[in-house]
Write a protein that holds these residues in place. Structure first.
Motif, PDB file in Angstrom:
ATOM      1  N   GLY A  36       0.790  -1.221   0.000  1.00 46.70           N
ATOM      2  CA  GLY A  36       0.000   0.000   0.000  1.00 46.70           C
ATOM      3  C   GLY A  36       0.824   1.274   0.000  1.00 46.70           C
ATOM      4  O   GLY A  36       0.272   2.368  -0.126  1.00 46.70           O
ATOM      5  N   THR A  37       2.158   1.158   0.118  1.00 45.36           N
ATOM      6  CA  THR A  37       3.008   2.348   0.036  1.00 45.36           C
ATOM      7  C   THR A  37       3.090   2.796  -1.413  1.00 45.36           C
ATOM      8  O   THR A  37       3.327   1.995  -2.319  1.00 45.36           O
ATOM      9  CB  THR A  37       4.423   2.061   0.570  1.00 45.36           C
ATOM     10  N   PHE A  38       2.881   4.092  -1.628  1.00 47.55           N
ATOM     11  CA  PHE A  38       2.914   4.685  -2.968  1.00 47.55           C
ATOM     12  C   PHE A  38       3.943   5.804  -2.937  1.00 47.55           C
ATOM     13  O   PHE A  38       3.880   6.691  -2.087  1.00 47.55           O
ATOM     14  CB  PHE A  38       1.524   5.212  -3.330  1.00 47.55           C
ATOM     15  N   VAL A  39       4.912   5.748  -3.844  1.00 44.75           N
ATOM     16  CA  VAL A  39       6.053   6.660  -3.806  1.00 44.75           C
ATOM     17  C   VAL A  39       6.185   7.385  -5.144  1.00 44.75           C
ATOM     18  O   VAL A  39       6.036   6.769  -6.213  1.00 44.75           O
ATOM     19  CB  VAL A  39       7.365   5.894  -3.515  1.00 44.75           C
ATOM     20  N   TRP A  40       6.458   8.682  -5.066  1.00 45.36           N
ATOM     21  CA  TRP A  40       6.766   9.464  -6.272  1.00 45.36           C
ATOM     22  C   TRP A  40       8.171  10.020  -6.103  1.00 45.36           C
ATOM     23  O   TRP A  40       8.395  10.954  -5.342  1.00 45.36           O
ATOM     24  CB  TRP A  40       5.759  10.593  -6.458  1.00 45.36           C
ATOM     25  N   LEU A  41       9.122   9.416  -6.791  1.00 48.49           N
ATOM     26  CA  LEU A  41      10.525   9.821  -6.693  1.00 48.49           C
ATOM     27  C   LEU A  41      10.887  10.761  -7.826  1.00 48.49           C
ATOM     28  O   LEU A  41      10.446  10.583  -8.969  1.00 48.49           O
ATOM     29  CB  LEU A  41      11.429   8.588  -6.746  1.00 48.49           C
ATOM     30  N   GLN A  42      11.716  11.755  -7.501  1.00 46.31           N
ATOM     31  CA  GLN A  42      12.183  12.721  -8.486  1.00 46.31           C
ATOM     32  C   GLN A  42      13.675  12.509  -8.749  1.00 46.31           C
ATOM     33  O   GLN A  42      14.351  11.742  -8.057  1.00 46.31           O
ATOM     34  CB  GLN A  42      11.940  14.144  -7.988  1.00 46.31           C
TER      35      GLN A  42
END
Length: 410
Positions: free
Chosen positions: A69-75
């Motif tokens: 359920g972890t949702f990550v947006w990496l830059q």
């Protein structure tokens, strides 16, 4: 609140192109991690969803729980390491967020809320219940299009990536409001500051002064969490911004250089080649050449992006090409030519496709009656909606809902 978070140092130099690369644009990746990755610093942005397993992800020296359920947006300014618990491997779904295809953030001034959400709020959110199901459904829809490599399929995937970003920003803004009192380490704060002020004439000394420290301390902290000092961090951000801007049809090199924060075209050329191994024009040529099973034909002019953005933003309203023409101060003939040239479709076709994709998501994630969904996505009546839906999916909305929700009686 006292600062209780300490930076975790990386072990070794960062590696690149682990989850990114020319052959991974608009493709769904699935990875299993059972140990620990080396430090990774990609030149692209990523969306990562944890499907199962348990572990941690350390981003710019700060550790976060990493579980189902972890949702990550990496830059591109994030250096990260993923570690799985020894007895619970991590199963991940990953998409490259291709800014030139998916976003205006690189070329337009975003709203203050958007800046806060992306630059200030956490790159990690925890999803449960209907929110988690919505993102899973979008990943599933993205995967269904993986066997197609044409403009229509790419447009659908771009729309899904846009929904990811919109969803993430909404949740990050709320999370950021709840997390205002948290005190972050110097490296974390300085990296975000560099990432949001790259176009300004900033130096290690000026940034250090802002955080009441010395340039040497700042450089040491940045190397500790990312492997890069201030100058390298700033140049990486500028080169990555320029890489995206280069892929728009109507961006001149002088504009790209200025937009990305370089002092001159000469400096832009020299630094870009140092970090990418190619000149800006060579990079553009390489990226526009389609690789195996990759569609890169959607690099488009700002004018066409304006047209598509208006369609996406207004899909639930009964808009037509006349409304778009008035809103954007473009002639209807120009809009028709732009859309036909790129997608081989009419403006109406693009609008209907956008509405139907949103309708499909509502059928899967809500119990709304078909009539309500039809109105919600901009159709005048359920009959026209059902007819258009059947033409695209070869089944009625009710059949689609039943088939994809395990035969539930809706």
């Amino acid at each position: 609140m006292p600062n209780t978070i300490k930076s975790r140092p990386i072990c070794g130099s960062p590696v690149h192109s682990v989850f990114t690369g020319k052959d991974k644009y608009l493709r769904l990746q699935k990875h299993t991690i059972s140990d620990i990755t080396p430090p990774i610093c990609e030149n692209e942005s990523l969306f990562i969803l944890v499907n199962s397993g348990r572990g941690t992800i350390t981003i710019n020296g700060v550790e976060f729980p990493f579980e189902q359920g972890t949702f990550v947006w990496l830059q591109s300014y994030h250096t990260f390491t993923i570690k799985a618990d020894s007895d619970d491997p991590l199963e991940l779904s990953i998409c490259v967020y291709d800014y030139p295809l998916s976003s205006f953030l690189a070329l337009r001034e975003p709203s203050p809320d958007t800046v806060d959400a992306i630059m200030v709020a956490l790159p990690v959110i925890r999803l449960e219940g209907e929110y988690l199901q919505k993102i899973r459904d979008l990943y599933d829809e993205f995967e269904k299009e993986d066997s197609c490599f044409d403009p229509g399929s790419s447009l659908i995937k771009v729309s899904i990536l846009g929904q990811f970003s919109y969803f993430f920003i909404k949740h990050s803004i709320r999370q950021n409001q709840e997390d205002q009192s948290r005190d972050w380490p110097l490296g974390w704060q300085a990296t975000l500051y560099i990432g949001s002020h790259f176009a300004e004439d900033i130096t290690a000394e000026s940034v250090a002064e802002r955080f009441s420290t010395s340039a040497s301390t700042l450089n040491r902290e940045l190397r500790n969490i990312s492997g890069y000092n201030f100058a390298h961090t700033l140049n990486r951000v500028r080169v990555n911004i320029a890489s995206g801007a280069l892929l728009y049809e109507d961006m001149s090199l002088s504009y790209v250089a200025e937009h990305s924060g370089f002092s001159s075209e000469v400096a832009f050329y020299r630094i870009f080649k140092k970090y990418t191994g190619t000149t800006p024009l060579e990079y553009r040529k390489q990226m526009l050449e389609s690789g195996e099973k990759v569609y890169r034909g959607m690099i488009m002019s700002q004018m066409l992006m304006d047209v598509l953005n208006h369609s996406y933003a207004s899909f639930s309203s009964p808009i037509d090409i006349k409304d778009t023409s008035k809103s954007l101060y473009l002639s209807e003939s120009v809009i028709r030519e732009l859309v036909q040239e790129k997608f081989g479709a009419s403006y109406k076709d693009i609008t209907v496709l956008t509405r139907l994709r949103h309708a499909a998501a509502l059928l899967l994630t809500t119990n709304l009656p078909v009539l309500d969904i039809a109105v919600n996505v901009g159709f005048n009546c359920s009959r026209s909606f059902s007819r258009a839906f059947h033409k695209l999916y070869q089944m009625t909305p009710g059949e689609y809902r039943s088939l994809n929700r395990g035969g539930e009686n809706q």
